[in-house]
Design an enzyme around this catalytic site. Structure first.
Site, PDB file in Angstrom:
ATOM      1  N   SER A  95      60.549  62.218 127.098  1.00  0.00           N
ATOM      2  CA  SER A  95      59.748  61.003 127.008  1.00  0.00           C
ATOM      3  C   SER A  95      58.705  61.145 125.897  1.00  0.00           C
ATOM      4  CB  SER A  95      59.123  60.696 128.370  1.00  0.00           C
ATOM      5  OG  SER A  95      58.501  59.432 128.375  1.00  0.00           O
ATOM      6  N   ASP A 197      67.725  53.906 132.016  1.00  0.00           N
ATOM      7  CA  ASP A 197      66.306  54.235 131.857  1.00  0.00           C
ATOM      8  C   ASP A 197      65.445  53.062 132.315  1.00  0.00           C
ATOM      9  OD1 ASP A 197      63.715  54.924 130.829  1.00  0.00           O
ATOM     10  OD2 ASP A 197      64.711  56.295 129.453  1.00  0.00           O
ATOM     11  N   HIS A 227      64.952  57.842 133.838  1.00  0.00           N
ATOM     12  CA  HIS A 227      64.078  58.253 132.736  1.00  0.00           C
ATOM     13  C   HIS A 227      63.817  59.761 132.748  1.00  0.00           C
ATOM     14  CE1 HIS A 227      61.206  57.814 129.528  1.00  0.00           C
ATOM     15  NE2 HIS A 227      60.256  58.357 130.266  1.00  0.00           N
TER      16      HIS A 227
END
Length: 251
Positions: A95, A197, A227
Site C-alpha cells: 500500500s 481491492d 487490499h
C-alpha cells in the site's frame, strides 16, 4: 515512540544470503501485516527488516502529527543502514509502503529492485473528495470494520480503526509526488495488484507499470486477495514470485 503497541513493533530477521529486503508497511498500520511474509522470506536466507514508520503503532493522534516526509525519512535511513550490511538490497512495500519504496528507488543509489503490493495512486472511498474540508470538522474518520478486517486483527495485525484525515491528505500528496518521480525509477519493478481491492482503484497498478523508467516492469494480478494481500489467501504465491524476482536480479 515510547507508547508503541507490542503488536506493532518493528522486526529484523537475519539471513545468510547477503541479500537484504526492506519491508514497508501501509498507512495507519504496522509491520505486523508483513510479519508472515517476512518470516517466509527469511526462511529463504534473506535478511528481512520491517521498520515502524513515524506516527504509526501508537495512536491516530500521533499519525496526524506526521507527514509523508517523516515516513520517507525513516525509509531513507533504513535503506542506508541496510546497504552497509548486505551486498544486494530490495524494497517491498504494501500500500503506502509501495509508494515509499518507489520514491526511494527514484532517488537513492544501491537499490537492486522494488516490489509494490497494492500501491495507491487512485483511492476509493467517500473520504477522498471531502478530506480537505473534513480535516477541520472531523479530523479522525472511522474505518469500515468488516469481517476481513476483524479476522486480520485476530491474526495480530495492529492498525488504527480511524483514519487521521490530515495524514491521509499527506498520503495523497505522496502519491502525486511518486507519479512525477516514476520516470526516475530505473531498477526492475514487480507490481502486485488485487482485483478485489477495497481501498484503491486497480488502475493504480497500470499507471505504475506504464510510467516507471525501468526496462523491466511486471504486473501480476491477484485474483483472491483484498487490499492487505500479505495476510490473504495468495501469500504463498506472492512469496514465491518475490523470491523469483530477487533471485533473477541477484544471480
Amino acid at each position: 515512540m515510547d507508547n508503541v503497541h507490542p503488536k506493532a513493533e518493528p522486526f529484523l530477521l537475519t539471513g545468510n544470503s547477503g541479500t537484504c529486503i526492506l519491508l514497508i508497511h501501509g498507512f495507519t498500520s504496522s509491520p505486523s501485516e508483513l510479519r508472515e511474509l517476512g518470516e517466509r522470506l527469511n526462511q529463504q536466507g534473506f535478511t528481512v527488516r520491517a521498520p515502524l514508520l513515524p506516527g504509526h503503532g501508537s495512536s491516530p493522534v500521533d499519525l496526524n502529527e506526521t507527514t509523508w516526509r517523516d515516513w520517507y525519512g525513516k525509509v531513507k535511513g533504513e535503506v542506508e543502514g541496510l546497504q552497509s550490511l548486505c551486498s544486494s538490497l530490495f524494497l517491498v512495500g504494501l500500500s503506502m509502503g509501495g509508494l515509499l519504496a518507489l520514491k526511494a528507488a527514484a532517488e537513492l543509489e544501491g537499490i537492486r529492485g522494488v516490489v509494490t503490493i497494492n500501491a495507491p495512486i487512485f483511492f476509493k472511498g467517500s473520504l477522498v473528495p471531502f478530506a480537505r474540508i473534513l480535516r477541520f470538522i472531523r479530523p479522525y474518520m472511522p474505518k469500515k470494520l468488516d469481517d476481513n478486517y476483524r479476522i486480520m486483527r485476530e491474526q495480530d495485525r495492529f492498525a488504527y480503526d480511524e483514519i487521521p484525515v490530515k495524514a491521509f491528505l499527506s498520503v495523497r500528496e505522496l502519491s502525486r509526488q511518486v507519479v512525477r518521480d516514476l520516470k526516475n525509477v530505473k531498477v526492475p519493478v514487480l507490481i502486485f495488484q488485487s482485483k478485489n481491492d477495497e481501498s484503491i482503484e486497480e488502475r493504480s497498478a497500470l499507471v505504475i507499470r506504464g510510467q516507471v523508467g525501468s526496462q523491466e516492469e511486471n504486473l501480476i494480478w491477484l485474483e483472491k486477495s483484498s487490499h492487505v494481500a500479505t495476510m490473504g489467501p495468495e501469500l504463498s504465491f506472492i512469496t514465491r514470485e518475490i523470491c523469483r524476482f530477487i533471485h533473477k536480479h541477484t544471480n
